[in-house]
Write a protein that holds these residues in place. Sequence first.
Motif, PDB file in Angstrom:
ATOM      1  N   GLN A 519       0.855  -1.181   0.000  1.00  0.00           N
ATOM      2  CA  GLN A 519       0.000   0.000   0.000  1.00  0.00           C
ATOM      3  C   GLN A 519       0.894   1.235   0.000  1.00  0.00           C
ATOM      4  O   GLN A 519       1.833   1.328   0.796  1.00  0.00           O
ATOM      5  CB  GLN A 519      -0.932   0.024   1.217  1.00  0.00           C
ATOM      6  N   GLY A 520       0.617   2.173  -0.897  1.00  0.00           N
ATOM      7  CA  GLY A 520       1.420   3.387  -0.999  1.00  0.00           C
ATOM      8  C   GLY A 520       0.722   4.407  -1.873  1.00  0.00           C
ATOM      9  O   GLY A 520      -0.382   4.169  -2.389  1.00  0.00           O
ATOM     10  N   SER A 521       1.347   5.551  -2.044  1.00  0.00           N
ATOM     11  CA  SER A 521       0.763   6.643  -2.820  1.00  0.00           C
ATOM     12  C   SER A 521       1.516   6.807  -4.132  1.00  0.00           C
ATOM     13  O   SER A 521       2.729   6.575  -4.203  1.00  0.00           O
ATOM     14  CB  SER A 521       0.816   7.954  -2.022  1.00  0.00           C
ATOM     15  N   VAL A 522       0.788   7.204  -5.163  1.00  0.00           N
ATOM     16  CA  VAL A 522       1.358   7.428  -6.493  1.00  0.00           C
ATOM     17  C   VAL A 522       0.946   8.819  -6.966  1.00  0.00           C
ATOM     18  O   VAL A 522       0.058   9.470  -6.386  1.00  0.00           O
ATOM     19  CB  VAL A 522       0.886   6.352  -7.494  1.00  0.00           C
ATOM     20  N   ALA A 523       1.602   9.275  -8.038  1.00  0.00           N
ATOM     21  CA  ALA A 523       1.331  10.610  -8.551  1.00  0.00           C
ATOM     22  C   ALA A 523      -0.050  10.697  -9.182  1.00  0.00           C
ATOM     23  O   ALA A 523      -0.779  11.669  -8.972  1.00  0.00           O
ATOM     24  CB  ALA A 523       2.407  11.014  -9.557  1.00  0.00           C
ATOM     25  N   LYS A 524      -0.445   9.725  -9.961  1.00  0.00           N
ATOM     26  CA  LYS A 524      -1.739   9.753 -10.633  1.00  0.00           C
ATOM     27  C   LYS A 524      -2.242   8.318 -10.792  1.00  0.00           C
ATOM     28  O   LYS A 524      -1.464   7.356 -10.830  1.00  0.00           O
ATOM     29  CB  LYS A 524      -1.640  10.419 -11.997  1.00  0.00           C
ATOM     30  N   PRO A 525      -3.553   8.133 -10.885  1.00  0.00           N
ATOM     31  CA  PRO A 525      -4.089   6.764 -11.026  1.00  0.00           C
ATOM     32  C   PRO A 525      -3.767   6.172 -12.404  1.00  0.00           C
ATOM     33  O   PRO A 525      -3.649   6.873 -13.404  1.00  0.00           O
ATOM     34  CB  PRO A 525      -5.592   6.952 -10.831  1.00  0.00           C
ATOM     35  N   SER A 526      -3.658   4.846 -12.435  1.00  0.00           N
ATOM     36  CA  SER A 526      -3.334   4.134 -13.687  1.00  0.00           C
ATOM     37  C   SER A 526      -4.563   3.547 -14.353  1.00  0.00           C
ATOM     38  O   SER A 526      -4.505   3.153 -15.520  1.00  0.00           O
ATOM     39  CB  SER A 526      -2.332   3.011 -13.408  1.00  0.00           C
ATOM     40  N   PHE A 527      -5.690   3.429 -13.631  1.00  0.00           N
ATOM     41  CA  PHE A 527      -6.909   2.855 -14.181  1.00  0.00           C
ATOM     42  C   PHE A 527      -7.988   3.938 -14.206  1.00  0.00           C
ATOM     43  O   PHE A 527      -7.992   4.854 -13.349  1.00  0.00           O
ATOM     44  CB  PHE A 527      -7.374   1.651 -13.356  1.00  0.00           C
TER      45      PHE A 527
END
Length: 565
Positions: A519-527
């Motif tokens: 579980q972590g944070s990303v810059a923008k969603p991929s889906f």
Amino acid sequence: MQKELAEKLKKISSLNKGTSSSLVATTGKVQGQASSMTTTIASGPSSSSVLPATSAGSASMKPPAGGVAAVSSLASIPNLDAVKRAQELAAKMGFHQDPQFGPLINLFPGQAPADTQVPQKPTKAPVLRVDALGREIDEHGNIINVTKPSNLSTLKVNINKQKKEAFQILKPELEVDPESNPHFDARMGIDKNKLLRPKRMTFQFVEEGKWSKEAEIIKLKSQFGEAKAKELKAKQAQLAKAKADINPNLIEVSERIITKEKPKDPIPEIEWWDLSILASGSYDDIADGMLTEDKLKMQKITIYVEHPHPIEPPAEPVPPPPQPLKLTKKEQKKLRTQRRLAREKDKQEMIRQGLIEPPKPKVKLSNLMKVLGSEATQDPTKLEMEIRSAAAEREQAHVDRNIARKLTPAERREKKERKLFDDQNTMETIVSVYRINDLSHPKTRFKVDVNAQENRLTGCAVISEAICVVVVEGGSKSTKRYGKLMLRRINWAEAVKEEDEDGDEDEDKPPNKCVLVWQGSVAKPSFSKFSVHECITEAAAKKVFADAGVAHYWDLAVNFTENEF
């Protein structure tokens, strides 16, 4: 006895023959009273109290010796109280003794001596004599020491001045005299009193073990006597001499650890940024600061600029911003009460100043007689109607206020979304990757799909024969609720048992469960949305993640083992 007393009185009366007739006439009354008093005395009263006062001419007469001898026998008279009373009576009547018969009269006890005044010589006026310096001297020229009159002033100013003069002001002890300093220059005009500081009061620490030693000495005195105590005291004195150089006021400090500075790197023969450009790899080819292109690696020189890694400046970190004060429930309640009281006080002040109208008295049927008093008995029917209409008016005002505060359907929907989901502008995308052994049960598959859509999560659920992987992306609130569903609410083992009841059970099959892989944070969603994919092979399952650019999510789930936690 009476005959002897009569004879003695006759002898005394014969002494008064030389008195003048004028004095006898004036004192006849006194003699008559005295003679009558003597007749009343039972046992030999004295006749000295009835003697008349003689004139100045008869003062030179001397009494005969026989009279004195006779009077000497009067001391043996037993009744002296009557004589004393006769003397007091004669003194009240103005009888004065003759100085010639003073010794005779004073033989009686209780008689006060005659008041005889001696004429004094007139005193001369004092003469003030002074010498050339203005000092007072006597007639022989000696200086007279005159005591200085004490100051008896009662003014508060003078009394304070005397008190101030009586006390001596001691100057403080100074640590160092500036004149003893070799670097002190008197030409600088520095005030010595301002330069020096008085000694400051410091703590006087008790030496360690002092009270325990005194306790030991007292104990030894009580057990073995003074000799043993003196011996121990001598030993302690020897130990104290050995430690004489140690000041008990000094605080022990451990040895200072000297940290060696990190040695600097030696200066290289060629800098690293020039090493990749020069063909020979040294500065020998450079002559007089001139460099030709054949000595450089031109292919290394591009239009790009290499920026060095930024290094923080050597400064203290910025202090953190002030944190909001966190109050307990009791403190919050107290603050609300204080604010409410302040509002009520301001309202009362505005009513007192006439800025707002005072509220109408809240009349109810229960407090009717208390509020209105005698007015309630004049027309009770009319009064009851007014009270009921006022109560209905208050109730309607309360309902209106609630309706005005009530949210519209759009506002209610917005409030609910604000409570359930994060703000779209400030929302960070959090990714959670779950690994499930078996997701073939339709009930659990439905829960996984529908809850992800209701929580506005994007991602996918990939189902294969070996494992199942669920990836969701969204806000923190939605991800937290979905994590509770996957890890707590769904009973994964029960879902598999229901399927095994229809078919044959495989004893070697591991129990079904769901674990959080990452579980972590990303810059923008991929889906863009949440979808469920059923794949026969693992290659097809991995291709679903590869198409979204997150093939590593599948690798994380496949290579995950529970021993990592």
